[in-house]
Scaffold this motif. Structure first.
Motif, short mmCIF file in Angstrom:
data_model
loop_
_atom_site.label_atom_id
_atom_site.label_comp_id
_atom_site.label_asym_id
_atom_site.label_seq_id
_atom_site.Cartn_x
_atom_site.Cartn_y
_atom_site.Cartn_z
N PHE A 176 -10.23 -13.01 -16.29
CA PHE A 176 -8.82 -13.30 -16.55
C PHE A 176 -8.07 -13.59 -15.26
N TYR A 180 -6.02 -17.00 -14.82
CA TYR A 180 -4.59 -16.99 -14.49
C TYR A 180 -4.35 -17.69 -13.16
N THR A 208 -2.87 -9.10 -13.91
CA THR A 208 -3.34 -9.93 -15.01
C THR A 208 -3.93 -9.06 -16.12
N HIS A 209 -4.53 -7.94 -15.73
CA HIS A 209 -5.09 -7.03 -16.72
C HIS A 209 -3.99 -6.44 -17.59
N ALA A 211 -1.16 -7.80 -18.14
CA ALA A 211 -0.58 -8.88 -18.93
C ALA A 211 -1.34 -9.13 -20.22
N TRP A 212 -2.68 -8.96 -20.18
CA TRP A 212 -3.43 -9.26 -21.41
C TRP A 212 -3.67 -8.03 -22.28
N ALA A 214 -1.59 -7.23 -24.31
CA ALA A 214 -1.14 -7.89 -25.53
C ALA A 214 -0.54 -6.93 -26.55
#
Length: 401
Positions: A176, A180, A208-209, A211-212, A214
Motif C-alpha cells: 500500500f 500510495y 498509509t496503513h 488510511a486503509w 477503511a
C-alpha cells in the motif's frame, strides 16, 4: 531494451529503492511507460536478490526480486563515494522523478536530500517512502511490514476471536505504501505540467496503513470502541463469512436484506424470514453467532461446487477458498491474462504476475524482464551520460560501479 510505451512515456525515474514498498512504486511507473533506472549497490544489489529460496527456475534470481523489478534498468553505483554522487547528479539532470526509501536524513549525508536537490533541480519530483514519514516522533525509526501491521492496528482485527493477533499473509503495509507513493507521484506530475514546479511526496507506511483501515477505522471513530477480531466474519454484514461444506469451505456473502430473503426462499429457510432475530442486516449482525449456528448445518448439506452452482444461479455472492495453485489455474484469472512470461537475461523465460490496471488506449507495457545486477550500467553511463569505456573501466577499478 525496447522503447517504452504507455501514458508515462517520456518520464524518466531515478530509482533509489530496494526491498518492496519502493520497488512496487517504481515498477508501476515502469509498467505505465516511464523509463526507470534502478541504482543498486555494487556486488550486493537490492536486498531482495538474496531473499531466497525460492529462486526462479534455472536462474540465480529470487522470486521475490523478480516480482517487483520488471521494466527497470539496473546500474551498480556506490553513492556513498563522491564519484558515485557525481554520477547521481548527472543522472538527475536528465530525470523527472526520484524515488527513495532510505531512512530519514540518510541521503542528505550524501548531498542527495530533498532540501538540497530541490534548489538545484526545481522541476524534480522527489518521493520518499519510509516507515513513519519525514516528521513526527517516530520518523527516525526503521519500518518493517510486520511492525507496521502491528502498530497500524490491522493485526488486532485479524485472526480468530479467541486466537492471537495475526498479520496478513502478504506484506500489505509495503504494498500500500508503494501504491500510495505512485498515486502521489502521478498527482505531482500533473501539478508540474501546470506550474513547472516539482515537489516532495512524503509517504509513511504507518500513515498509509491507517488510511486503509477503511470501515474498521471508521467503526472505531464512530463508537470509540476497538472492533473485535471476527475471524472470517464481516464486522458490518451478516451472513458474510466462510462456512464448512460437505467437502471443504465456501465464502458466502449476503450483502443486503433482499439477498438474504432470496437465499432463504431458495434453500428451504423461509421460516427465518418470520423470525425477528433475522429481520434486518443490523439485527443479524447483533445476532451473528445465532446466524452462524443456524446456517452451518444448511451449508454442510452440499459440496462446495454444488453450492457455487446453486448460489450463482440465485445471484448470491459466493466463492471457493482457493490455494494459489487454484488461483493461477482459475479460468477467469487466465482469461484476464494475470500471468505474463518474459525472456530473461539468463536465457530462461520467467513468469511474473501481470499489472492489474486495464487501460483501453495505453495498456501496461512488459518491455523488459527484471534485470540481473548491473545489467545496464554501461548502457546508461555510456549511452545516456556519454562516459567513455575508459572512464567506466576506471570507475569499476575504484569500486564505484
Amino acid at each position: 531494451m525496447p522503447e517504452p510505451s504507455g501514458p508515462l512515456k517520456g518520464l524518466r525515474v531515478l530509482d533509489l529503492t530496494r526491498v518492496l514498498a519502493g520497488p512496487t512504486c517504481t515498477q508501476m511507473l515502469g509498467d505505465l511507460g516511464a523509463e526507470v533506472i534502478k541504482v543498486e549497490r555494487p556486488e550486493a544489489g537490492d536486498d531482495t536478490r538474496g531473499f531466497a529460496p525460492p529462486f526462479v527456475p534455472n536462474t540465480k534470481e529470487s522470486a521475490y526480486f523478480v516480482g517487483v523489478n520488471r521494466n527497470k534498468k539496473s546500474v551498480t553505483l556506490d553513492i556513498a563515494k563522491p564519484e558515485g554522487q557525481a554520477i547521481i547528479h548527472k543522472l538527475l539532470a536528465q530525470c523527472d522523478i526520484l524515488v527513495e526509501n532510505f531512512k530519514v536524513g540518510a541521503l542528505a549525508k550524501y548531498g542527495l536530500g530533498w532540501e538540497q536537490l530541490s534548489k538545484q533541480y526545481p522541476r524534480l519530483i522527489y518521493c520518499s517512502i519510509t516507515g513513519f514519514g519525514q516528521t513526527g516522533p517516530y520518523a527516525p525509526r526503521p519500518g518493517y511490514d510486520a511492525l507496521i501491521q502491528a502498530m497500524g492496528g490491522v493485526m488486532s482485527l485479524t485472526g480468530e476471536p479467541k486466537g492471537s493477533p495475526q498479520k496478513v499473509g502478504v506484506p500489505v503495509a509495503d504494498l500500500f505504501a508503494g501504491l500510495y507513493g505512485c498515486i502521489g507521484i502521478l498527482a505531482a506530475v500533473n501539478h508540474r505540467h501546470a506550474t513547472g514546479q516539482g515537489q516532495q511526496i512524503d509517504i509513511g507506511m504507518l500513515d498509509t496503513h491507517v488510511a486503509w483501515l477503511a470501515n474498521q477505522g471508521m467503526n472505531y471513530l464512530a463508537t470509540g470502541e476497538n472492533p473485535p477480531r471476527l475471524g472470517n466474519q464481516h464486522p458490518n454484514i451478516a451472513p458474510y463469512q466462510e462456512f464448512p461444506t460437505k467437502d471443504g469451505y465456501i465464502i458466502l456473502a449476503v450483502g443486503n436484506d433482499p439477498t438474504f430473503e432470496r437465499f432463504c426462499r431458495a434453500f428451504g429457510q423461509e421460516h427465518l424470514l418470520g423470525d425477528p432475530r433475522f429481520a434486518t442486516n443490523p439485527i443479524r449482525v447483533a445476532n451473528r453467532d445465532l446466524v452462524t449456528e443456524t446456517l452451518t448445518p444448511v451449508m454442510k448439506s452440499k459440496t462446495t461446487a454444488e453450492w457455487i452452482g446453486l448460489l450463482e444461479a440465485q445471484k448470491i455472492g459466493c466463492g471457493p477458498i482457493n490455494t494459489l495453485k487454484e488461483v493461477f489455474a482459475d479460468p477467469h484469472v487466465v482469461a484476464r491474462n494475470m500471468v505474463v512470461e518474459m525472456p530473461h537475461a539468463s536465457g530462461e523465460t520467467v513468469k511474473v504476475i501481470a499489472n492489474p490496471v486495464k487501460l483501453s488506449a495505453t495498456p501496461p507495457d512488459y518491455r523488459s524482464p527484471p534485470p540481473v545486477l548491473g545489467q545496464h550500467t554501461e548502457e546508461v553511463l555510456g549511452g545516456m551520460l556519454g562516459l567513455s569505456a575508459a572512464e567506466i573501466a576506471a570507475l569499476r577499478e575504484k569500486g564505484i560501479l
